[in-house]
Design an enzyme around this catalytic site. Structure first.
Site, mmCIF file in Angstrom:
data_model
loop_
_atom_site.group_PDB
_atom_site.id
_atom_site.type_symbol
_atom_site.label_atom_id
_atom_site.label_comp_id
_atom_site.label_asym_id
_atom_site.label_seq_id
_atom_site.Cartn_x
_atom_site.Cartn_y
_atom_site.Cartn_z
ATOM 1 N N CYS A 14 48.274 -12.803 24.597
ATOM 2 C CA CYS A 14 48.584 -13.718 25.512
ATOM 3 C C CYS A 14 50.002 -14.314 25.861
ATOM 4 C CB CYS A 14 47.661 -14.780 25.204
ATOM 5 S SG CYS A 14 45.884 -14.365 25.410
HETATM 6 N N1 LIG Z 1 42.681 -12.904 23.600
HETATM 7 C C1 LIG Z 1 42.658 -14.146 23.643
HETATM 8 O O1 LIG Z 1 43.043 -15.145 23.002
HETATM 9 C C2 LIG Z 1 42.620 -14.592 25.198
HETATM 10 C C3 LIG Z 1 42.581 -15.913 25.556
HETATM 11 C C4 LIG Z 1 42.593 -16.508 26.969
HETATM 12 C C5 LIG Z 1 42.684 -15.440 27.789
HETATM 13 N N2 LIG Z 1 42.818 -13.897 27.433
HETATM 14 C C6 LIG Z 1 42.808 -12.933 28.746
HETATM 15 O O2 LIG Z 1 41.232 -12.580 28.714
HETATM 16 C C7 LIG Z 1 41.215 -11.192 29.108
HETATM 17 C C8 LIG Z 1 40.580 -10.379 28.003
HETATM 18 O O3 LIG Z 1 41.312 -10.297 26.794
HETATM 19 P P1 LIG Z 1 40.763 -10.092 25.432
HETATM 20 O O4 LIG Z 1 41.659 -10.472 24.441
HETATM 21 O O5 LIG Z 1 39.150 -10.396 25.601
HETATM 22 O O6 LIG Z 1 40.670 -8.245 25.597
HETATM 23 P P2 LIG Z 1 39.906 -7.472 24.371
HETATM 24 O O7 LIG Z 1 40.544 -6.155 24.583
HETATM 25 O O8 LIG Z 1 39.594 -8.323 23.326
HETATM 26 O O9 LIG Z 1 38.726 -7.386 25.254
HETATM 27 C C9 LIG Z 1 38.468 -6.654 26.439
HETATM 28 C C10 LIG Z 1 37.280 -5.617 26.486
HETATM 29 O O10 LIG Z 1 37.067 -5.178 27.790
HETATM 30 C C11 LIG Z 1 36.654 -3.854 27.514
HETATM 31 N N3 LIG Z 1 36.804 -3.151 28.681
HETATM 32 C C12 LIG Z 1 37.745 -2.552 29.284
HETATM 33 N N4 LIG Z 1 37.500 -2.096 30.344
HETATM 34 C C13 LIG Z 1 36.344 -2.133 30.843
HETATM 35 C C14 LIG Z 1 35.523 -1.878 31.804
HETATM 36 N N5 LIG Z 1 36.194 -1.058 32.957
HETATM 37 N N6 LIG Z 1 34.271 -2.005 31.938
HETATM 38 C C15 LIG Z 1 33.730 -2.647 30.932
HETATM 39 N N7 LIG Z 1 34.485 -3.136 29.734
HETATM 40 C C16 LIG Z 1 35.858 -2.918 29.690
HETATM 41 C C17 LIG Z 1 37.345 -3.398 26.319
HETATM 42 O O11 LIG Z 1 36.748 -2.266 25.682
HETATM 43 C C18 LIG Z 1 37.249 -4.474 25.432
HETATM 44 O O12 LIG Z 1 36.200 -4.488 24.593
HETATM 45 C C19 LIG Z 1 42.796 -10.861 29.357
HETATM 46 O O13 LIG Z 1 43.238 -11.231 30.679
HETATM 47 C C20 LIG Z 1 43.554 -11.783 28.297
HETATM 48 O O14 LIG Z 1 44.817 -12.270 28.863
HETATM 49 C C21 LIG Z 1 42.556 -13.494 26.210
#
Ligand SMILES: NC(=O)c1ccc[n+]([C@@H]2O[C@H](COP(=O)([O-])OP(=O)(O)OC[C@H]3O[C@@H](n4cnc5c(N)ncnc54)[C@H](O)[C@@H]3O)[C@@H](O)[C@H]2O)c1
Length: 447
Positions: free
Chosen positions: A279
């Site tokens: 992030c």
């Molecule tokens: N990790 C954090 O601390 C955090 C905090 C706030 C916001 N965010 C935001 O949240 C969003 C997700 O981040 P994250 O850390 O959870 O990512 P992540 O990679 O941990 O999880 C995303 C998931 O989506 C799945 N995925 C990808 N394409 C897909 C599809 N077409 N259909 C179904 N599943 C699919 C992936 O396999 C993965 O498991 C991002 O935009 C990130 O910037 C993350």
């Protein structure tokens, strides 16, 4: 002009949402899985869609891959029927609401990579039906919901704000943070129309203690980028300030502690070896990209990114200066304690330990690391490293022990007692004196 003709849709506060809400969550990662379980805890049935077969298999066996979620909680959610997991998007056709929690990384040239969001919209499109609410949770630049998500979903033939509701709500989860549950963090909500906003506020109001409505999806998208740019800029400034303190012979940690006694107008940020994670180093570049698209720029973000990029070089330089006189990095044995991007998480994404270890290895050092959360690390051009046990022999055998990540479980006192030389980038050794030499980043002891 905002559309306000959504009266025919399942409106805010409807019986449908109150009694029989079922929610589809797409992407069960660091955000999606805790988010899904928060809904389950509120009595809402969740269908989680995940494309990663390994994750699906673990979920079906009630094995958690997210540290903050226990196997027991997962097992209870799965076996009670509260949480169903699948890779079959057709299951979303029966959901009241569908929430997108997919990654928003950067391309190789540091532009927003919205391919996951777009792919998800295309996969969802055939199963979108009248009356549904679609919410984007992924972090992204202002305009994404209206300019990217809306047209992709409208290719279904359904009109956003008229036949389905479209909303944006930025996720604020902080992995590893034990102080706040998902439900306790106020949730910003926004909609394409007033009716979309009411709908998302109503559903989220059942799960989150406080919902914070804002007037447009653009504002909600910008609010998230403001939060994370604020952190990037302030931590980068603290890193610069710590370097200055090194130069001036002033202890940055004491200075912050003193400044932090001011009851107003100061907010403490702390220096460290570099800002990592999915992030803080990434999201501000979404804002920077959007600024440039609009013919302007964010000099603060640019400067902070440059500052962050120089951190591994600075830390490697400090390590070399600390080694015994005449000793260079080439041939030195360096042990890193903690390699994840922050304490108490298993996440290596964008961790500053990656460029640091690579830099040390390419300079000829023999590098080992200890991290209870990370069995092995792949380094670009520098092979794979496997973690070592933190034995007294390993500690005593290192020319320099670098505290990179201050996990709560690090045996700091033993490290301080056994290591001949320590470079502590996090002030984890605060108040301790060792048998060998101990320097902290920014403590001004060696100029
Ligand atoms: N990790 C954090 O601390 C955090 C905090 C706030 C916001 N965010 C935001 O949240 C969003 C997700 O981040 P994250 O850390 O959870 O990512 P992540 O990679 O941990 O999880 C995303 C998931 O989506 C799945 N995925 C990808 N394409 C897909 C599809 N077409 N259909 C179904 N599943 C699919 C992936 O396999 C993965 O498991 C991002 O935009 C990130 O910037 C993350």
């Amino acid at each position: 002009m905002r559309e306000e003709h959504a009266a025919s849709l399942t409106g805010a506060g409807s019986q449908t949402d109150r009694q029989a809400a079922s929610v589809g969550v797409i992407g069960l990662g660091y955000v999606g899985l805790p988010f899904a379980l928060a809904f389950v805890r509120s009595g809402i049935r969740v269908t989680g869609i995940e494309v990663d077969g390994r994750k699906l298999q673990m979920l079906r066996g009630a094995k958690s891959y997210i540290q903050d979620i226990s196997n027991e909680e997962l097992e209870a959610a799965i076996f009670s029927g509260g949480l169903t997991v699948s890779d079959d998007y057709s299951l979303l056709a029966t959901m009241e609401a569908v929430v997108l929690c997919v990654p928003t990384p950067l391309t190789e040239d540091h532009a927003p990579d919205l391919s996951y969001v777009s792919d998800t919209c295309r996969s969802l499109r055939p199963f979108l039906r009248e009356g549904q609410l679609v919410v984007l949770e992924s972090t992204t630049y202002p305009g994404t919901t209206k300019e990217i998500v809306r047209p992709l979903l409208e290719q279904s033939g359904l009109q956003a704000g008229v036949q389905f509701h479209l909303a944006y709500s930025p996720e604020r989860i902080d992995p590893g943070n034990q102080s706040y549950t998902v439900e306790e963090v106020p949730k910003i909500v926004s909609g394409l129309t007033a009716s979309c906003l009411n709908r998302v506020a109503d559903l989220y109001g059942r799960v989150f203690r406080q919902v914070v409505p804002v007037s447009s999806t653009d504002s909600a998208e910008a609010a998230k980028l403001l939060e994370n740019s604020f952190r990037l800029i302030n931590i980068s400034f603290m890193n610069e300030f710590a370097m200055l303190c090194d130069q001036l012979g002033v202890n940055v940690w004491e200075v912050i502690e003193a400044a932090d006694t001011k009851p107003y107008g100061f907010h403490a940020f702390y220096p460290g070896p570099g800002i990592g994670g999915h992030c803080i180093p990434v999201d501000p570049l979404y804002l920077q990209w959007k600024a440039r698209q609009s013919g302007t720029d964010s000099r603060f973000i640019e400067l902070s990114k440059d500052m962050n990029d120089t951190m591994p070089d600075y830390i490697a330089g400090r390590i070399e200066r600390l080694l015994q006189p005449g000793k260079k990095l080439a041939g030195a044995s360096i042990l890193l304690c903690g390699v994840t991007y922050k304490k108490d998480v298993a996440d290596m994404r964008e961790s500053s330990a990656l460029p640091l270890m690579r830099m040390l290895i390419l300079a000829g050092a023999s590098v080992q690391y200890y991290d209870p959360y990370v069995p092995s690390v792949r380094l670009e051009d520098a092979g794979i490293l496997h973690g070592v046990d933190l034995t007294d022999e390993v500690l005593a055998g290192a020319d320099c022990v670098v505290i990179h990540t201050n996990h709560s479980s690090l045996p700091i006192e033993r490290i301080v007692m056994k290591a001949a030389l320590i470079y502590d980038t996090r002030n984890a050794t605060r108040g301790l004196r060792g048998s060998g030499r101990l320097e902290r980043f920014g403590d001004g002891t060696t100029g």
